[in-house]
Write a protein that holds these residues in place. Structure first.
Motif, short mmCIF file in Angstrom:
data_model
loop_
_atom_site.label_atom_id
_atom_site.label_comp_id
_atom_site.label_asym_id
_atom_site.label_seq_id
_atom_site.Cartn_x
_atom_site.Cartn_y
_atom_site.Cartn_z
N TYR A 263 27.33 -15.32 -59.68
CA TYR A 263 27.41 -13.98 -59.10
C TYR A 263 28.84 -13.44 -59.10
CZ TYR A 263 28.64 -16.62 -54.85
OH TYR A 263 29.23 -17.47 -53.95
N TYR A 264 29.70 -14.06 -59.90
CA TYR A 264 31.08 -13.62 -60.10
C TYR A 264 31.47 -14.07 -61.51
CZ TYR A 264 31.58 -18.56 -58.95
OH TYR A 264 31.43 -19.93 -58.94
N GLU A 265 32.64 -13.57 -61.97
CA GLU A 265 33.06 -13.87 -63.34
C GLU A 265 34.58 -13.99 -63.37
OE1 GLU A 265 34.08 -13.86 -67.40
OE2 GLU A 265 34.78 -12.31 -66.02
N PRO A 266 35.16 -15.05 -64.00
CA PRO A 266 34.45 -16.10 -64.74
C PRO A 266 33.80 -17.13 -63.82
CG PRO A 266 36.80 -16.52 -64.74
CD PRO A 266 36.61 -15.18 -64.09
N ASN A 267 32.83 -17.87 -64.37
CA ASN A 267 32.14 -18.89 -63.59
C ASN A 267 31.78 -20.06 -64.50
OD1 ASN A 267 29.21 -18.57 -64.62
ND2 ASN A 267 29.75 -16.46 -63.99
N SER A 268 31.32 -21.15 -63.87
CA SER A 268 30.94 -22.36 -64.61
C SER A 268 29.44 -22.55 -64.66
CB SER A 268 31.59 -23.59 -63.94
OG SER A 268 32.99 -23.45 -63.87
N PHE A 269 28.67 -21.45 -64.45
CA PHE A 269 27.22 -21.58 -64.31
C PHE A 269 26.45 -20.78 -65.36
CE2 PHE A 269 29.26 -22.12 -60.17
CZ PHE A 269 28.90 -23.43 -59.90
N ASP A 270 27.03 -20.72 -66.54
CA ASP A 270 26.36 -20.09 -67.70
C ASP A 270 26.05 -18.61 -67.45
OD1 ASP A 270 25.48 -20.26 -70.32
OD2 ASP A 270 23.38 -20.60 -69.72
N GLY A 271 26.91 -17.92 -66.68
CA GLY A 271 26.74 -16.48 -66.48
C GLY A 271 27.16 -15.71 -67.72
N PRO A 272 26.78 -14.45 -67.82
CA PRO A 272 27.13 -13.65 -69.00
C PRO A 272 28.64 -13.52 -69.16
CG PRO A 272 26.24 -12.26 -67.25
CD PRO A 272 26.01 -13.66 -66.84
N VAL A 273 29.07 -13.50 -70.44
CA VAL A 273 30.50 -13.43 -70.74
C VAL A 273 30.78 -12.24 -71.64
CG1 VAL A 273 30.83 -15.91 -70.49
CG2 VAL A 273 30.21 -14.97 -72.74
N GLU A 274 32.04 -11.87 -71.74
CA GLU A 274 32.44 -10.71 -72.54
C GLU A 274 32.18 -10.97 -74.03
OE1 GLU A 274 37.11 -12.12 -72.53
OE2 GLU A 274 36.27 -10.93 -70.89
N ASP A 275 32.05 -9.87 -74.78
CA ASP A 275 31.76 -9.94 -76.22
C ASP A 275 32.88 -9.23 -76.96
OD1 ASP A 275 30.81 -9.84 -78.79
OD2 ASP A 275 29.02 -8.65 -78.33
N ALA A 276 33.78 -9.98 -77.57
CA ALA A 276 34.95 -9.40 -78.22
C ALA A 276 34.58 -8.51 -79.40
CB ALA A 276 35.88 -10.52 -78.70
N SER A 277 33.40 -8.68 -79.96
CA SER A 277 33.01 -7.87 -81.12
C SER A 277 32.79 -6.40 -80.73
CB SER A 277 31.73 -8.42 -81.75
OG SER A 277 30.61 -8.23 -80.91
N ALA A 278 32.62 -6.13 -79.43
CA ALA A 278 32.42 -4.75 -78.97
C ALA A 278 33.74 -4.03 -78.70
CB ALA A 278 31.57 -4.75 -77.71
N GLN A 279 34.86 -4.71 -78.90
CA GLN A 279 36.16 -4.10 -78.64
C GLN A 279 36.48 -3.06 -79.71
OE1 GLN A 279 38.36 -4.57 -76.01
NE2 GLN A 279 39.37 -2.81 -76.95
N GLU A 280 36.69 -1.83 -79.29
CA GLU A 280 36.99 -0.77 -80.24
C GLU A 280 38.48 -0.75 -80.56
OE1 GLU A 280 37.34 3.39 -78.41
OE2 GLU A 280 35.92 2.38 -77.07
N PRO A 281 38.87 -0.09 -81.66
CA PRO A 281 40.30 0.00 -81.99
C PRO A 281 41.04 0.81 -80.94
CG PRO A 281 38.99 1.40 -83.44
CD PRO A 281 38.02 0.56 -82.67
N PRO A 282 42.35 0.61 -80.81
CA PRO A 282 43.11 1.35 -79.79
C PRO A 282 43.12 2.85 -80.08
CG PRO A 282 44.58 0.15 -81.26
CD PRO A 282 43.19 -0.31 -81.57
N LEU A 283 43.17 3.62 -79.02
CA LEU A 283 43.20 5.08 -79.13
C LEU A 283 44.64 5.54 -79.33
CD1 LEU A 283 41.01 7.35 -78.85
CD2 LEU A 283 41.72 7.56 -76.47
N ARG A 284 44.83 6.38 -80.34
CA ARG A 284 46.19 6.90 -80.61
C ARG A 284 46.49 8.01 -79.60
NH1 ARG A 284 47.60 6.43 -86.51
NH2 ARG A 284 48.60 8.46 -86.30
#
Length: 498
Positions: free
Chosen positions: A382-403
């Protein structure tokens, strides 16, 4: 066999015709929970209406992509052959829930696409521009469209006073007062994302984008006089038309188009491409056909599926994102915040707002939490990060920086900004009949407005085109002359004859 009627707790109801009383003529008893439940629910059947866009009409449909813009975006819903279920809601801006449909006003054009990567919302209008470009002026503008605090009536004076002091509104005002300001129904309008958004691809390249939805039904509009006749017969003309067309199998369609601008071009254009009062010239950035949007299913329950629908430009998916458009940046916050106020903290748990893909997050408790705690799959996570197989971030969704360049400051959005060139280009497209109706519509909307405000606005029209200002002045004067004319009666006719 008929289903048995129950209380909301599931207990069968023996009698739904009579309250429990102490004798035939006696008072009610507090133990009649069935009566209390019925009255209490009736008291709570209404929720706050939207502060703007309160009156609306909507339907379900499909977005089908037939073109190929895969080099610009990784968004799965925009890939060739993709078919995405969606919901559309059209609306007027100023009127309350009980307002008539056929009123001269901008029409909201809000779309929710249920993609496999989450919900993508495109919240725009039937016009490609808006009245203001800086969000700090948006509440002021909306106040002029709503009721006067003393008279509790709409105020043409407030409306034209604000517009005459805000020359950036000229482009939108010209569209609103033209033929297209009063469409006959939702099927015969274009839709626009209006804002500048961005697309980004797997290579991390960003492109600026404008979304267009061109009606395949053609454009049809009322004159003011025709609309008055319609409103005199029904206040629900749009609902009747949209619902009836879909029920009859006449599914409305829109051709979906995009304008694409390379990221670096934004630094070269003579206009600010992130200015909501401006369009991108089609000669510089042509519209590209990418697909078709079709509406083909009416809601089973209007309240549950249309009134409870919550659209927000904050809802984007990988491959689609924002831009430095100031109005867009403000709406990213304000729309979602309005839904939290109107529908509850977890408004996205209402079925019509739920994504059709798996959802995992750490939000908890609060209003509308009906999903059994938190959406992590493990009560210990119920918090993040955790050691209980909770959902984690997905780096593939990171968009390019905004100019983004520049120092933080309150920049005067009117300095060096041409607010007359694009309205002039639009005005010059009108034929004589369209111009005369434009003058007439503006004059009608200026009824009762003080002369100094009318003249201040007409000076802006002069800067667009000499004929524009002169035409409006003539139409305003003609309305005054008609209002001041002495009505002809038998008595005045006889006096004149003598």
């Amino acid at each position: 066999m008929a289903k048995k009627m129950t209380t909301s707790a599931g207990a069968p109801i023996p009698d739904n015709q009579n309250s429990i009383t102490a004798g035939a003529r006696g008072p009610l008893l507090m133990q009649d929970y069935q009566l209390i439940e019925k009255l209490a629910h009736q008291n709570r059947e209404r929720i706050p209406e939207r502060a703007v866009h309160a009156k609306g009409w909507g339907a379900h449909g499909t977005l089908k992509i037939t073109g190929d813009i895969s080099k610009y975006t990784k968004a799965k819903a925009l890939q060739p052959g993709a078919e995405t279920p969606m919901l559309a809601r059209f609306s007027t801006v100023a009127g309350e829930m009980g307002a008539a449909d056929a009123e001269r006003d901008v029409r909201g054009f809000a779309l929710k696409f249920y993609t496999e990567d989450g919900n993508w919302d495109l919240v725009g209008n039937n016009t490609p521009v808006f009245f203001v470009r800086d969000p700090v002026k948006f509440p002021d503008f909306i106040h002029t469209q709503k009721r006067h605090p003393k008279t509790n009536m709409r105020s043409p004076t407030a409306m034209w006073d604000f517009w005459s002091l805000s020359p950036e509104s000229l482009h939108q005002v010209t569209i609103l007062m033209s033929d297209r300001g009063l469409p006959i129904d939702p099927m015969h309008i274009n839709g626009y994302g209006s804002h500048t958004f961005s697309l980004w691809n797997d290579a991390g390249e960003r492109y600026w984008v404008k979304f267009h939805f061109k009606t395949q039904q053609g454009h049809k509009h009322y004159t003011n006089a025709e609309a008055e006749e319609v409103v005199g017969q029904t206040r629900e003309s749009y609902q009747e038309a949209l619902f009836g067309a879909i029920e009859d199998g006449n599914y409305p369609k829109w051709t979906v188009q995009v304008q694409i601008m390379p990221e670096a071009d934004a630094e070269k254009t003579p206009y600010n491409p992130f200015d909501l009062t401006k369009v991108w010239p089609h000669g510089d950035y042509p519209c590209i056909d990418i697909g078709v949007m079709e509406l083909n299913r009416n809601p089973d329950n209007y309240f549950a599926e249309i009134e409870n629908a919550a659209f927000s430009p904050s809802n984007v998916v990988p491959g689609i994102s924002y831009s430095p458009d100031k109005m867009l940046q403000a709406r990213i916050f304000s729309y979602a915040d309005a839904h939290r106020h109107r529908l509850g903290t977890h408004y996205e748990n209402i079925p019509v707002n739920q994504p059709k893909c798996p959802v995992h997050h750490y939000h908890r408790d609060g209003q509308m939490n009906t999903f059994g705690g938190i959406k992590t799959g493990n009560p210990d996570a119920y918090y993040e990060p955790n050691s209980f197989d909770g959902p984690v971030e997905d780096a593939s969704a990171q968009e390019p920086p905004l100019r983004i360049d520049g120092d933080a400051d309150r920049y005067n959005h009117r300095d060096g900004n041409d607010d007359y060139g694009q309205p002039r280009a639009l005005f010059e497209l009108f034929d004589d009949g369209q111009r005369q109706r434009l003058y007439s519509n503006i004059a009608a909307a200026m009824g009762g407005v003080p002369d100094e405000i009318v003249e201040r606005q007409c000076k802006h029209f002069d800067k667009v085109h000499a004929d524009y200002g002169a035409g409006v002045r003539a139409a305003v004067q003609a309305n005054k002359d008609r209002a001041n004319a002495v009505p002809v009666t038998d008595e005045t006719s006889q006096t004149a004859a003598e």
